[in-house]
Design a protein around this motif. Structure first.
Motif, PDB file in Angstrom:
ATOM      1  N   GLY A  10     -65.606  31.276 -15.301  1.00  0.00           N
ATOM      2  CA  GLY A  10     -64.678  32.129 -14.592  1.00  0.00           C
ATOM      3  C   GLY A  10     -64.554  33.498 -15.233  1.00  0.00           C
ATOM      4  N   PHE A  11     -63.604  34.269 -14.743  1.00  0.00           N
ATOM      5  CA  PHE A  11     -63.409  35.657 -15.159  1.00  0.00           C
ATOM      6  C   PHE A  11     -63.079  35.785 -16.653  1.00  0.00           C
ATOM      7  N   VAL A  12     -61.951  35.267 -17.066  1.00  0.00           N
ATOM      8  CA  VAL A  12     -61.562  35.381 -18.472  1.00  0.00           C
ATOM      9  C   VAL A  12     -62.490  34.554 -19.356  1.00  0.00           C
ATOM     10  N   GLY A  13     -62.853  33.357 -18.893  1.00  0.00           N
ATOM     11  CA  GLY A  13     -63.720  32.497 -19.687  1.00  0.00           C
ATOM     12  C   GLY A  13     -65.049  33.138 -20.018  1.00  0.00           C
ATOM     13  N   THR A  14     -65.640  33.829 -19.065  1.00  0.00           N
ATOM     14  CA  THR A  14     -66.926  34.479 -19.295  1.00  0.00           C
ATOM     15  C   THR A  14     -66.801  35.572 -20.352  1.00  0.00           C
ATOM     16  N   GLY A  36     -65.407  29.660 -10.565  1.00  0.00           N
ATOM     17  CA  GLY A  36     -66.377  30.296 -11.447  1.00  0.00           C
ATOM     18  C   GLY A  36     -67.736  30.422 -10.785  1.00  0.00           C
ATOM     19  N   HIS A  37     -68.644  31.132 -11.448  1.00  0.00           N
ATOM     20  CA  HIS A  37     -69.957  31.408 -10.854  1.00  0.00           C
ATOM     21  C   HIS A  37     -71.065  31.209 -11.888  1.00  0.00           C
ATOM     22  N   ARG A  38     -72.171  30.631 -11.440  1.00  0.00           N
ATOM     23  CA  ARG A  38     -73.301  30.413 -12.339  1.00  0.00           C
ATOM     24  C   ARG A  38     -73.915  31.726 -12.808  1.00  0.00           C
ATOM     25  N   GLU A  39     -73.810  32.774 -12.010  1.00  0.00           N
ATOM     26  CA  GLU A  39     -74.360  34.058 -12.442  1.00  0.00           C
ATOM     27  C   GLU A  39     -73.577  34.644 -13.620  1.00  0.00           C
ATOM     28  N   ASN A  40     -72.437  34.043 -13.947  1.00  0.00           N
ATOM     29  CA  ASN A  40     -71.669  34.484 -15.118  1.00  0.00           C
ATOM     30  C   ASN A  40     -72.142  33.845 -16.419  1.00  0.00           C
ATOM     31  N   HIS A  41     -73.113  32.949 -16.343  1.00  0.00           N
ATOM     32  CA  HIS A  41     -73.540  32.242 -17.548  1.00  0.00           C
ATOM     33  C   HIS A  41     -73.996  33.214 -18.647  1.00  0.00           C
ATOM     34  N   ILE A  42     -73.563  32.930 -19.861  1.00  0.00           N
ATOM     35  CA  ILE A  42     -73.927  33.719 -21.033  1.00  0.00           C
ATOM     36  C   ILE A  42     -74.975  32.954 -21.832  1.00  0.00           C
ATOM     37  N   TYR A  47     -73.437  24.805 -20.702  1.00  0.00           N
ATOM     38  CA  TYR A  47     -72.556  24.693 -19.541  1.00  0.00           C
ATOM     39  C   TYR A  47     -72.606  23.280 -18.963  1.00  0.00           C
ATOM     40  N   ILE A  48     -71.420  22.697 -18.759  1.00  0.00           N
ATOM     41  CA  ILE A  48     -71.282  21.378 -18.157  1.00  0.00           C
ATOM     42  C   ILE A  48     -70.503  21.523 -16.860  1.00  0.00           C
ATOM     43  N   GLU A  49     -71.063  21.035 -15.758  1.00  0.00           N
ATOM     44  CA  GLU A  49     -70.368  21.117 -14.474  1.00  0.00           C
ATOM     45  C   GLU A  49     -69.452  19.911 -14.319  1.00  0.00           C
ATOM     46  N   MET A  50     -68.152  20.166 -14.374  1.00  0.00           N
ATOM     47  CA  MET A  50     -67.172  19.086 -14.298  1.00  0.00           C
ATOM     48  C   MET A  50     -65.782  19.693 -14.134  1.00  0.00           C
ATOM     49  N   SER A  51     -64.944  19.003 -13.368  1.00  0.00           N
ATOM     50  CA  SER A  51     -63.548  19.409 -13.252  1.00  0.00           C
ATOM     51  C   SER A  51     -62.759  18.863 -14.433  1.00  0.00           C
ATOM     52  N   VAL A  52     -61.769  19.624 -14.880  1.00  0.00           N
ATOM     53  CA  VAL A  52     -60.914  19.116 -15.962  1.00  0.00           C
ATOM     54  C   VAL A  52     -60.130  17.887 -15.507  1.00  0.00           C
ATOM     55  N   VAL A  53     -59.977  17.723 -14.199  1.00  0.00           N
ATOM     56  CA  VAL A  53     -59.293  16.534 -13.675  1.00  0.00           C
ATOM     57  C   VAL A  53     -60.068  15.272 -14.047  1.00  0.00           C
ATOM     58  N   ASP A  54     -61.383  15.393 -14.184  1.00  0.00           N
ATOM     59  CA  ASP A  54     -62.242  14.251 -14.513  1.00  0.00           C
ATOM     60  C   ASP A  54     -62.634  14.215 -15.983  1.00  0.00           C
ATOM     61  N   PHE A  55     -61.936  14.960 -16.790  1.00  0.00           N
ATOM     62  CA  PHE A  55     -62.358  15.135 -18.176  1.00  0.00           C
ATOM     63  C   PHE A  55     -62.435  13.810 -18.928  1.00  0.00           C
ATOM     64  N   ASP A  56     -61.514  12.914 -18.655  1.00  0.00           N
ATOM     65  CA  ASP A  56     -61.489  11.648 -19.388  1.00  0.00           C
ATOM     66  C   ASP A  56     -62.599  10.697 -18.957  1.00  0.00           C
ATOM     67  N   PRO A 160     -64.378  43.427 -16.390  1.00  0.00           N
ATOM     68  CA  PRO A 160     -65.695  42.891 -16.043  1.00  0.00           C
ATOM     69  C   PRO A 160     -65.636  41.409 -15.684  1.00  0.00           C
ATOM     70  N   TYR A 161     -66.433  41.032 -14.704  1.00  0.00           N
ATOM     71  CA  TYR A 161     -66.542  39.667 -14.180  1.00  0.00           C
ATOM     72  C   TYR A 161     -65.340  39.262 -13.306  1.00  0.00           C
ATOM     73  N   GLU A 162     -64.429  40.195 -12.994  1.00  0.00           N
ATOM     74  CA  GLU A 162     -63.312  39.841 -12.124  1.00  0.00           C
ATOM     75  C   GLU A 162     -63.833  39.455 -10.738  1.00  0.00           C
TER      76      GLU A 162
END
Length: 288
Positions: A10-14, A36-42, A47-56, A160-162
């Motif tokens: 996401g914006f701040v995360g990137t 978030g967007h894959r084009e933001n990858h650093i 990178y792991i695709e997963m929702s925090v809801v499913d973190f456990d 940037p990245y907003e």
């Protein structure tokens, strides 16, 4: 350090990951790419695709050893929360509990992205309420389990990245897109509501100081520029430097009148020095 960033695409995360990688840290991002967007990858970040809801449920992280977790994942806008309060609660409150429970089991420090909406009526929108509840869950884990948990409240972040379009775009991003598409700048209500616009580079600097430092706050670190401007004034800067016109639209639920950093404790205790960069940022967007 080995660092986990939720919402890392996401914006701040990137912006945060970019800084962490530059400083030589090992970084893992968890993001479901709903905002978030894959084009933001650093480069250099895992990178792991997963929702925090499913973190456990993600067993590959079960025995991961992180030195620090930045929990930035969440649904960050007021208006979309009215359409889907259940989803907002599950992500912003339930997801936060999942991260804290993981941190409790692994004895990991957590820095949570709170919101300046805390200082307004938390019952005026699902977003405000769920972010407030997220803070309360952080405080419960901190006090009940003696965990190292710090809260940083963000004020109207831009840079940037907003996000420029869709439900998750904030006003600066929306206007950038509208100017690109030769559309008038839409202004909600009378435009006299004021916002404490804070550049993401200052937000990241605050996050670094809180995450890597030993300072503790019983409530939260307020990460705002400390100066606010009316929406009308900011739109005038966009028109001055980028062209275009204004279009006033009906006011919206949850549209509070003012945000402004509540105290200077981050400046005194963390030596955090945000700058008023807004007009210069807008000007530089349209310099040839």
């Amino acid at each position: 350090m080995n660092i986990l960033v939720t919402g890392g695409a996401g914006f701040v995360g990137t912006n945060l990951i970019e800084r962490l990688i530059e400083e030589g840290h090992t970084v893992t991002s968890v993001d479901d790419y709903s905002t978030g967007h894959r084009e933001n990858h650093i480069q250099g970040c895992k990178y792991i695709e997963m929702s925090v809801v499913d973190f456990d449920r993600y067993h590959d992280l079960e025995f991961a050893e992180f030195d620090l977790i930045y929990h930035l994942a969440g649904l960050s806008r007021i208006q979309p929360s009215f359409k889907n309060p259940s989803y907002t609660f599950n992500v912003n409150t339930g997801g936060t509990q999942k991260i804290l429970e993981f941190a409790r089991k692994t004895n990991t420090k957590v820095v949570y992205a709170g919101s300046s909406s805390k200082h307004h009526d938390p019952y005026q929108s699902p977003y405000a309420s769920c972010k407030y509840l997220g803070e309360e869950v952080c405080k419960m884990y901190k006090r009940t389990y003696n965990m190292d948990v710090e809260i940083c409240r963000f004020y109207n972040v831009y840079g940037p990245y907003e996000v420029l379009e869709g439900d998750w775009a904030a006003v600066i991003g929306i206007w950038r897109r509208q100017i690109e598409d030769d559309e008038p700048l839409t202004i909600v209500g009378d435009g006299e509501q004021k916002r404490d616009f804070t550049h993401v580079v200052d937000i990241v600097d605050g996050l670094i100081k809180v995450g890597f430092g030993n300072h503790k706050h019983e409530d939260a670190w307020e990460l705002g520029c400390g100066k606010n401007y009316s929406i009308n004034q900011v739109s005038d800067w966009f028109i001055k430097y980028g062209g275009g016109s204004k279009k006033y639209i009906e006011d919206q639920n949850g549209n509070y009148r003012e945000t402004l950093r509540e105290n200077d404790e981050a400046l005194w205790e963390l030596d955090w020095l945000p700058e008023d960069r807004l007009e210069q940022y807008i000007k530089e967007l349209y310099e040839v």
